[in-house]
Design an enzyme around this catalytic site. Structure first.
Site, PDB file in Angstrom:
ATOM      1  N   HIS A 150       0.935  -1.152  -0.077  1.00  0.00           N
ATOM      2  CA  HIS A 150      -0.132  -0.004  -0.254  1.00  0.00           C
ATOM      3  C   HIS A 150       0.947   1.025   0.052  1.00  0.00           C
ATOM      4  CE1 HIS A 150       0.638   1.639   4.382  1.00  0.00           C
ATOM      5  NE2 HIS A 150       0.573   0.035   4.547  1.00  0.00           N
ATOM      6  N   CYS A 151       0.380   2.414  -0.287  1.00  0.00           N
ATOM      7  CA  CYS A 151       0.850   3.568  -0.157  1.00  0.00           C
ATOM      8  C   CYS A 151       0.030   4.757   0.475  1.00  0.00           C
ATOM      9  CB  CYS A 151       1.198   4.217  -1.576  1.00  0.00           C
ATOM     10  SG  CYS A 151      -0.008   4.394  -2.880  1.00  0.00           S
ATOM     11  N   SER A 152      -0.438   5.428  -0.087  1.00  0.00           N
ATOM     12  CA  SER A 152      -1.538   6.427   0.747  1.00  0.00           C
ATOM     13  C   SER A 152      -3.133   6.088   0.437  1.00  0.00           C
ATOM     14  CB  SER A 152      -1.474   7.947   0.225  1.00  0.00           C
ATOM     15  OG  SER A 152      -0.242   8.418   0.924  1.00  0.00           O
ATOM     16  N   GLY A 199      -3.302   4.001  -2.640  1.00  0.00           N
ATOM     17  CA  GLY A 199      -3.407   2.767  -3.010  1.00  0.00           C
ATOM     18  C   GLY A 199      -3.738   2.361  -4.266  1.00  0.00           C
ATOM     19  N   THR A 243       1.181   1.896  -5.471  1.00  0.00           N
ATOM     20  CA  THR A 243       0.766   0.463  -5.299  1.00  0.00           C
ATOM     21  C   THR A 243       0.676  -0.239  -6.609  1.00  0.00           C
ATOM     22  OG1 THR A 243      -0.545   1.113  -3.140  1.00  0.00           O
ATOM     23  CG2 THR A 243      -0.956  -0.950  -4.339  1.00  0.00           C
TER      24      THR A 243
END
Length: 341
Positions: free
Chosen positions: A209-211, A213, A217
């Protein structure tokens, strides 16, 4: 099929894969703990039993909030590739990975807006890895610097050639002097892909994940699958990969492609169907040019749930034509006889 009407997550596909032992109630509460309700769901299942899932960041906040339902979901996902009841005593023994694509500083700062990153004391079967990949705005600035440096290098080279002067510093030298950090950004992404591929190849689970997604991602999960599965390195497989990881999971093509910056170039055309009056000479139905146009900016005002439905259903409507075109292109490539150099 809890997301059939896009009520659980507006930017997820209508059918998502999760462990069978997880109830719909647990999924509902787990989705509330993730940004944009993008809870952990299956992205790729390797033949060795390892899996890759994707999500958005957890809503931890300054008070270090937690969700038992989210923890149970991640635990159930990990249990699919590990014997039941095995909990590592030390963090160094945790082979399953939670990939946070962001720089550590960004993840910590997001706590101020109620988000953040997982508290690994509550995810005892995993360890966390930060990749340090910057957000879309930093990437766009780096790409612009790279493009400017390439154009300048081409112009200078052409001018020197016309004047008969010696060619100045090469393209790579100008790119490095532009300080775009573009190669460093690519390195961070590829290092992350290497981490994911090695873990899955060893039979371990990876959550990416990132922020929200849907940018970093999707890059990581797509590149990892290109490395892990030869099917996605075919023309047909690559089309499936784009549909699966980008279209179905709600990548913001409208914003990322800059359509809103040029509303005059993009219009939505709606055609109606009218019946010819009985007294007309023609007796068959015809398609009339009853056209209504709507600017891209007006269309962007619709809610995220409408976007989720549109993205999925629109692609589904043209999927057969795209598949046919891809198959035709593939057949044509097979028919070409290239000369042996």
């Amino acid at each position: 099929e809890i997301n059939r009407e896009f009520q659980l997550c507006a930017t997820y596909p209508p059918v998502v894969s999760v462990p069978a032992r997880i109830s719909d109630t647990t999924l509902t509460y787990a989705a509330r703990y993730r940004s944009k309700a993008r809870l952990p769901v299956l992205s790729y299942l390797h033949p060795n039993g390892a899996s890759m899932t994707r999500s958005s960041q957890p809503m931890v906040g300054l008070k270090q909030a937690r969700s038992v339902q989210d923890e149970k979901l991640v635990e159930a996902i990990v249990a699919t590739s590990e014997p039941a009841g095995m909990v590592p005593r030390f963090r160094s023994e945790r082979n399953n990975i939670i990939i946070d694509a962001r720089p550590t500083t960004n993840a910590v700062v997001n706590r101020a807006i109620g988000a953040g990153s997982e508290n690994m004391d509550h995810y005892r079967q995993c360890r966390k890895v930060y990749l340090g990949i910057d957000n879309i705005h930093v990437m766009r600035d780096a790409l612009n610097r790279l493009a400017d440096a390439a154009v300048d290098a081409a112009d200078v080279s052409a001018a020197a050639s016309d004047l008969g002067h010696a060619e100045p510093a090469g393209m790579m030298a100008r790119i490095q002097s532009s300080r775009s950090s573009w190669l460093s950004h690519l390195q961070n992404i590829l290092v992350g892909v290497k981490t994911i591929v090695e873990a899955i190849d060893a039979g371990h689970h990876v959550l990416v994940h990132c922020s929200d997604g849907w940018d970093r991602t999707a890059q990581l999960t797509s590149l990892a699958q290109l490395c892990l599965d030869p099917y996605y390195r075919t023309i047909e497989g690559f089309a499936v990969l784009v549909e699966k990881e980008w279209v179905s999971f709600g990548h913001q093509f409208t914003l990322r492609n800059g359509h809103l910056g040029h509303p005059d170039r993009f219009t939505v055309i709606r055609a109606g169907r009218k019946r010819v009056p009985e007294h007309s000479e023609e007796t068959e139905d015809i398609d009339c040019e009853d056209v209504e146009t709507e600017s891209a900016e007006d269309g962007a005002q619709s809610g995220s749930s409408i976007f989720g439905r549109f993205a999925t259903r629109a692609f589904r409507g043209v999927q057969s034509r795209i598949s046919s075109a891809i198959q035709t292109a593939s057949d044509n490539l097979d028919d070409i006889d290239y000369a042996d150099p």
